[in-house]
Scaffold this motif. Structure first.
Motif, mmCIF file in Angstrom:
data_model
loop_
_atom_site.group_PDB
_atom_site.id
_atom_site.type_symbol
_atom_site.label_atom_id
_atom_site.label_comp_id
_atom_site.label_asym_id
_atom_site.label_seq_id
_atom_site.Cartn_x
_atom_site.Cartn_y
_atom_site.Cartn_z
ATOM 1 N N ALA A 225 3.667 11.510 -6.460
ATOM 2 C CA ALA A 225 2.875 12.509 -5.507
ATOM 3 C C ALA A 225 1.251 12.407 -5.674
ATOM 4 O O ALA A 225 0.899 12.648 -7.093
ATOM 5 C CB ALA A 225 3.484 13.797 -5.307
ATOM 6 N N LEU A 226 0.592 12.407 -4.658
ATOM 7 C CA LEU A 226 -0.933 12.668 -4.951
ATOM 8 C C LEU A 226 -1.758 11.648 -5.498
ATOM 9 O O LEU A 226 -2.795 12.170 -6.069
ATOM 10 C CB LEU A 226 -1.312 14.158 -5.029
ATOM 11 C CG LEU A 226 -0.375 15.268 -4.206
ATOM 12 C CD1 LEU A 226 -0.791 16.723 -4.981
ATOM 13 C CD2 LEU A 226 -1.021 15.057 -2.787
ATOM 14 N N ASN B 76 4.052 10.322 0.004
ATOM 15 C CA ASN B 76 3.833 11.515 -0.266
ATOM 16 C C ASN B 76 2.615 11.336 -1.372
ATOM 17 O O ASN B 76 1.940 12.203 -2.060
ATOM 18 C CB ASN B 76 4.509 12.498 -0.663
ATOM 19 C CG ASN B 76 5.183 12.215 -2.060
ATOM 20 O OD1 ASN B 76 5.149 11.050 -2.751
ATOM 21 N ND2 ASN B 76 6.198 13.382 -2.503
ATOM 22 N N ALA B 77 2.293 10.038 -2.031
ATOM 23 C CA ALA B 77 1.175 9.677 -3.003
ATOM 24 C C ALA B 77 -0.143 9.830 -1.996
ATOM 25 O O ALA B 77 -1.254 10.221 -2.616
ATOM 26 C CB ALA B 77 1.233 8.376 -3.488
ATOM 27 N N LYS C 51 3.940 2.873 -4.081
ATOM 28 C CA LYS C 51 3.697 4.132 -4.117
ATOM 29 C C LYS C 51 4.600 4.851 -3.026
ATOM 30 O O LYS C 51 5.047 4.384 -1.929
ATOM 31 C CB LYS C 51 2.419 4.630 -3.953
ATOM 32 C CG LYS C 51 1.313 4.213 -5.332
ATOM 33 C CD LYS C 51 0.049 4.590 -5.082
ATOM 34 C CE LYS C 51 -0.920 4.305 -6.272
ATOM 35 N NZ LYS C 51 -0.616 5.401 -7.272
#
Length: 231
Positions: free
Chosen positions: A136-137, A58-59, A55
């Protein structure tokens, strides 16, 4: 130093009882590391060599306090996966299993959020999982507990509830590949670096969440996280 464009923000995690924060470098994820989850995904749970996906940094979402993640685009089947997260404090290559835990800074509770429909479509076509996993996230992570404070857990209950209803429940002693083995195996292919995270896989019970749902995850000895799904 002058940059041509604004430099990316460095993701960091809260460290239990400490003022300093843990900087996140890379996020490695172990696939199908609980036999029961492998079966529910339609795969043979035999102890084949572990495999990894990644990942982006910024995940990571710092979920030391109740946090929220947006329902991502291009999916109608957004799944939760509760996981034990390992934070690397000392880098190395070709690490022996017996020495692997010396490289661990600490442990946390995390969620590998997954666009399951995109993942399975890619899997069935023999394509990479990026759109299903690497966005992201998609990795909320709770408070990081230093190994020198909590030791190296090898058996601890791991569970997730959604809106107060049980979804996932198991024990980290059911990992097919242990933390030490994952670190050693990964280090043969890629030199580990301080700040790397390893998400060690999820037990059975993965399922979809929708906007407005509240997920509460816990691993005994490592606290809890609460993450809601926003619009």
């Amino acid at each position: 130093m002058d940059y041509a464009v604004p430099a990316p923000v460095l993701p960091t995690l809260t460290v239990a009882g400490r003022g300093e924060r843990f900087p996140v470098n890379r996020v490695f994820c172990v696939g199908r590391n609980y036999a029961a989850h492998a079966r529910e995904m339609g795969k043979d749970p035999d102890r084949e060599a572990p495999f990894f996906f990644m990942k982006p940094a910024n995940a990571v979402v710092d979920a030391a306090r109740p946090a929220s993640v947006p329902y991502p685009p291009k999916t109608a089947n957004y799944h939760h996966e509760i996981e034990l997260v390992v934070a690397i404090g000392q880098g190395g290559r070709d690490i022996a299993v017996a020495d692997a835990l010396k490289h661990v800074y600490g442990y946390a509770v995390g969620l590998d959020m997954t666009r399951r429909d995109l993942q399975l479509e890619a899997r069935d076509k023999g394509r990479p999982w990026e759109f299903g996993k690497s966005f992201a996230l998609s990795a909320p992570i709770g408070v990081l507990h230093r190994a020198q404070d909590v030791g190296h857990p090898s058996a601890a209950s791991i569970a997730l509830m959604v809106n107060g209803q049980p979804r996932q429940s198991s024990d980290i002693d059911k990992l097919i590949w242990s933390v030490s083995e994952c670190i050693a195996y990964l280090s043969v292919y890629e030199a580990l670096e301080p700040g790397d995270l390893i998400m060690t896989g999820t037990p059975e019970g993965v399922n979809a969440v929708v906007r407005g749902d509240v997920m509460q995850g816990a691993i005994a000895g490592l606290g809890e996280i609460q993450v809601s799904v926003s619009a």
